[in-house]
Design a protein around this motif. Structure first.
Motif, PDB file in Angstrom:
ATOM      1  N   ASP A   1       1.049  -1.025   0.326  1.00 42.42           N
ATOM      2  CA  ASP A   1       0.223   0.250   0.050  1.00 42.42           C
ATOM      3  C   ASP A   1       0.947   1.031   0.326  1.00 42.42           C
ATOM      4  O   ASP A   1       1.279   1.411   1.576  1.00 42.42           O
ATOM      5  CB  ASP A   1      -1.029   0.048   0.822  1.00 42.42           C
ATOM      6  CG  ASP A   1      -1.683   1.536   1.070  1.00 42.42           C
ATOM      7  OD1 ASP A   1      -1.256   2.065   0.449  1.00 42.42           O
ATOM      8  OD2 ASP A   1      -2.812   0.986   2.051  1.00 42.42           O
ATOM      9  N   PRO A   2       1.370   2.136  -1.383  1.00 44.53           N
ATOM     10  CA  PRO A   2       2.502   2.904  -1.174  1.00 44.53           C
ATOM     11  C   PRO A   2       1.498   4.191  -0.323  1.00 44.53           C
ATOM     12  O   PRO A   2       2.471   4.930  -0.401  1.00 44.53           O
ATOM     13  CB  PRO A   2       2.225   3.223  -2.908  1.00 44.53           C
ATOM     14  CG  PRO A   2       1.657   1.901  -3.868  1.00 44.53           C
ATOM     15  CD  PRO A   2       0.802   1.561  -2.295  1.00 44.53           C
ATOM     16  N   LYS A   3       0.387   4.074  -0.494  1.00 50.79           N
ATOM     17  CA  LYS A   3      -0.273   5.762   0.560  1.00 50.79           C
ATOM     18  C   LYS A   3      -0.002   5.592   1.974  1.00 50.79           C
ATOM     19  O   LYS A   3       0.318   6.172   2.892  1.00 50.79           O
ATOM     20  CB  LYS A   3      -1.666   5.873  -0.094  1.00 50.79           C
ATOM     21  CG  LYS A   3      -1.774   6.030  -1.184  1.00 50.79           C
ATOM     22  CD  LYS A   3      -3.800   5.936  -1.489  1.00 50.79           C
ATOM     23  CE  LYS A   3      -3.898   6.448  -3.276  1.00 50.79           C
ATOM     24  NZ  LYS A   3      -5.558   5.980  -3.242  1.00 50.79           N
TER      25      LYS A   3
ATOM     26  N   PRO B   1       2.426   4.262   4.104  1.00 50.66           N
ATOM     27  CA  PRO B   1       2.417   3.346   3.100  1.00 50.66           C
ATOM     28  C   PRO B   1       3.311   2.392   3.663  1.00 50.66           C
ATOM     29  O   PRO B   1       3.762   2.559   4.629  1.00 50.66           O
ATOM     30  CB  PRO B   1       4.175   3.790   2.578  1.00 50.66           C
ATOM     31  CG  PRO B   1       4.595   5.165   3.809  1.00 50.66           C
ATOM     32  CD  PRO B   1       3.505   5.255   4.487  1.00 50.66           C
ATOM     33  N   VAL B   2       3.020   0.913   3.301  1.00 47.07           N
ATOM     34  CA  VAL B   2       3.319  -0.065   3.805  1.00 47.07           C
ATOM     35  C   VAL B   2       3.893  -1.241   2.872  1.00 47.07           C
ATOM     36  O   VAL B   2       3.048  -1.227   1.924  1.00 47.07           O
ATOM     37  CB  VAL B   2       1.977  -0.696   5.022  1.00 47.07           C
ATOM     38  CG1 VAL B   2       1.139  -1.268   4.826  1.00 47.07           C
ATOM     39  CG2 VAL B   2       2.663  -1.681   5.822  1.00 47.07           C
ATOM     40  N   PHE B   3       4.920  -2.175   3.252  1.00 48.56           N
ATOM     41  CA  PHE B   3       4.818  -3.210   2.401  1.00 48.56           C
ATOM     42  C   PHE B   3       5.181  -4.619   3.503  1.00 48.56           C
ATOM     43  O   PHE B   3       6.101  -4.566   4.498  1.00 48.56           O
ATOM     44  CB  PHE B   3       6.382  -3.247   1.658  1.00 48.56           C
ATOM     45  CG  PHE B   3       6.706  -4.189   0.723  1.00 48.56           C
ATOM     46  CD1 PHE B   3       6.663  -4.602  -0.298  1.00 48.56           C
ATOM     47  CD2 PHE B   3       7.942  -5.011   1.771  1.00 48.56           C
ATOM     48  CE1 PHE B   3       6.943  -5.734  -0.592  1.00 48.56           C
ATOM     49  CE2 PHE B   3       8.134  -5.908   0.364  1.00 48.56           C
ATOM     50  CZ  PHE B   3       8.204  -6.504  -0.250  1.00 48.56           C
ATOM     51  N   ILE B   4       4.226  -5.360   2.641  1.00 49.06           N
ATOM     52  CA  ILE B   4       4.227  -6.826   3.350  1.00 49.06           C
ATOM     53  C   ILE B   4       3.651  -8.135   2.731  1.00 49.06           C
ATOM     54  O   ILE B   4       3.648  -7.887   2.530  1.00 49.06           O
ATOM     55  CB  ILE B   4       2.315  -7.123   4.617  1.00 49.06           C
ATOM     56  CG1 ILE B   4       2.738  -5.683   5.767  1.00 49.06           C
ATOM     57  CG2 ILE B   4       2.604  -8.335   5.207  1.00 49.06           C
ATOM     58  CD1 ILE B   4       0.738  -5.683   5.858  1.00 49.06           C
ATOM     59  N   ILE B   5       5.348  -8.913   3.154  1.00 45.78           N
ATOM     60  CA  ILE B   5       5.975 -10.728   2.915  1.00 45.78           C
ATOM     61  C   ILE B   5       5.228 -11.171   3.623  1.00 45.78           C
ATOM     62  O   ILE B   5       6.703 -11.197   5.447  1.00 45.78           O
ATOM     63  CB  ILE B   5       6.936 -10.139   1.713  1.00 45.78           C
ATOM     64  CG1 ILE B   5       6.913 -11.284   0.917  1.00 45.78           C
ATOM     65  CG2 ILE B   5       8.416  -9.818   2.847  1.00 45.78           C
ATOM     66  CD1 ILE B   5       8.361 -11.503  -0.430  1.00 45.78           C
ATOM     67  N   VAL B   6       5.322 -12.083   3.291  1.00 42.69           N
ATOM     68  CA  VAL B   6       5.038 -13.312   3.894  1.00 42.69           C
ATOM     69  C   VAL B   6       4.795 -14.701   3.146  1.00 42.69           C
ATOM     70  O   VAL B   6       4.477 -14.554   1.875  1.00 42.69           O
ATOM     71  CB  VAL B   6       3.203 -13.992   4.861  1.00 42.69           C
ATOM     72  CG1 VAL B   6       3.365 -12.639   6.122  1.00 42.69           C
ATOM     73  CG2 VAL B   6       1.855 -13.869   3.737  1.00 42.69           C
ATOM     74  N   GLY B   7       5.780 -15.958   4.127  1.00 49.29           N
ATOM     75  CA  GLY B   7       5.704 -17.339   2.802  1.00 49.29           C
ATOM     76  C   GLY B   7       6.414 -18.291   3.560  1.00 49.29           C
ATOM     77  O   GLY B   7       6.298 -18.145   4.865  1.00 49.29           O
TER      78      GLY B   7
END
Length: 199
Positions: A50-52, A54-60
């Motif tokens: 979500d660039p607004k 702002p957040v970057f989430i990654i799960v694997g």
């Protein structure tokens, strides 16, 4: 979780309101995972951007079945007058194997006979010493995997997202990055993403 059967990247999604950006992100992430030989190690991967915010989430979720190699797997071990002769059969593991023996027995106590063979002086129960030497871990794919995953995360994370929170173990990874302090709602999104892939 070890019994979970997964194909390489059987789930791989990038969720974002910016659909074009999500597609580009997916390509970039794919390239990085290929470069670092992580494609076969990861079974499921979900990314939320979500660039607004702002957040970057990654799960694997990692695929099971990555076995560690011991000295007994990569070397011939036999008895000689001075102790145990360890001859590493597989070239790519020779320096690591000898390094592990130096660490365990002391470099000054190891007799190097050639580039891939050493003699380890043994004392006491010979059979036990043989078992101990055979059991020394030479290659742990989990260690390699963890290093490569961290490298991948650093490459994937949007520039400027220096506030980071992560968790990596032998089964899964979870990572949140932002320019701002991590918010509880982002942790909740991360939790839901983890749940959706069975992590």
């Amino acid at each position: 979780m070890n019994d979970l059967v997964m194909e390489p990247l059987e789930v791989f999604t990038v969720d974002s309101e910016d659909l074009e950006g999500a597609e580009k992100y997916k390509e970039v992430i794919s390239d990085i995972l290929m470069d670092l030989n992580l494609v076969r190690a990861i079974g499921r991967l979900k990314v939320y951007v979500d660039p607004k915010a702002p957040v970057f989430i990654i799960v694997g979720l990692f695929r099971p079945g990555l076995a560690r190699l011991t000295l007994g797997d990569v070397a011939d071990i036999s008895s000689v007058n001075e102790g145990l002769l360890v001859s590493v059969r597989e070239e790519q593991y020779s320096s690591k194997a000898i390094g592990r023996l130096w660490s365990k027995y002391g470099r000054e106590n190891i007799i190097q006979t050639d580039r891939a063979a050493v003699i380890v002086p043994v004392k006491g129960d010979f059979a036990k010493q043989m078992d101990d030497v055979s059991a020394i871990t030479v290659y742990d794919p989990q260690e390699e995997l963890k290093k490569n995953v961290i490298d991948a995360l650093l490459r994937i994370t949007p520039e400027g997202f220096r506030v980071r929170k992560h968790f990596i173990d032998q089964h899964m990874l979870a990572f949140i990055a932002s320019e701002d302090p991590i918010k509880p709602e982002w942790l909740e999104i991360c939790r839901k993403l983890r749940s959706s892939i069975g992590a």
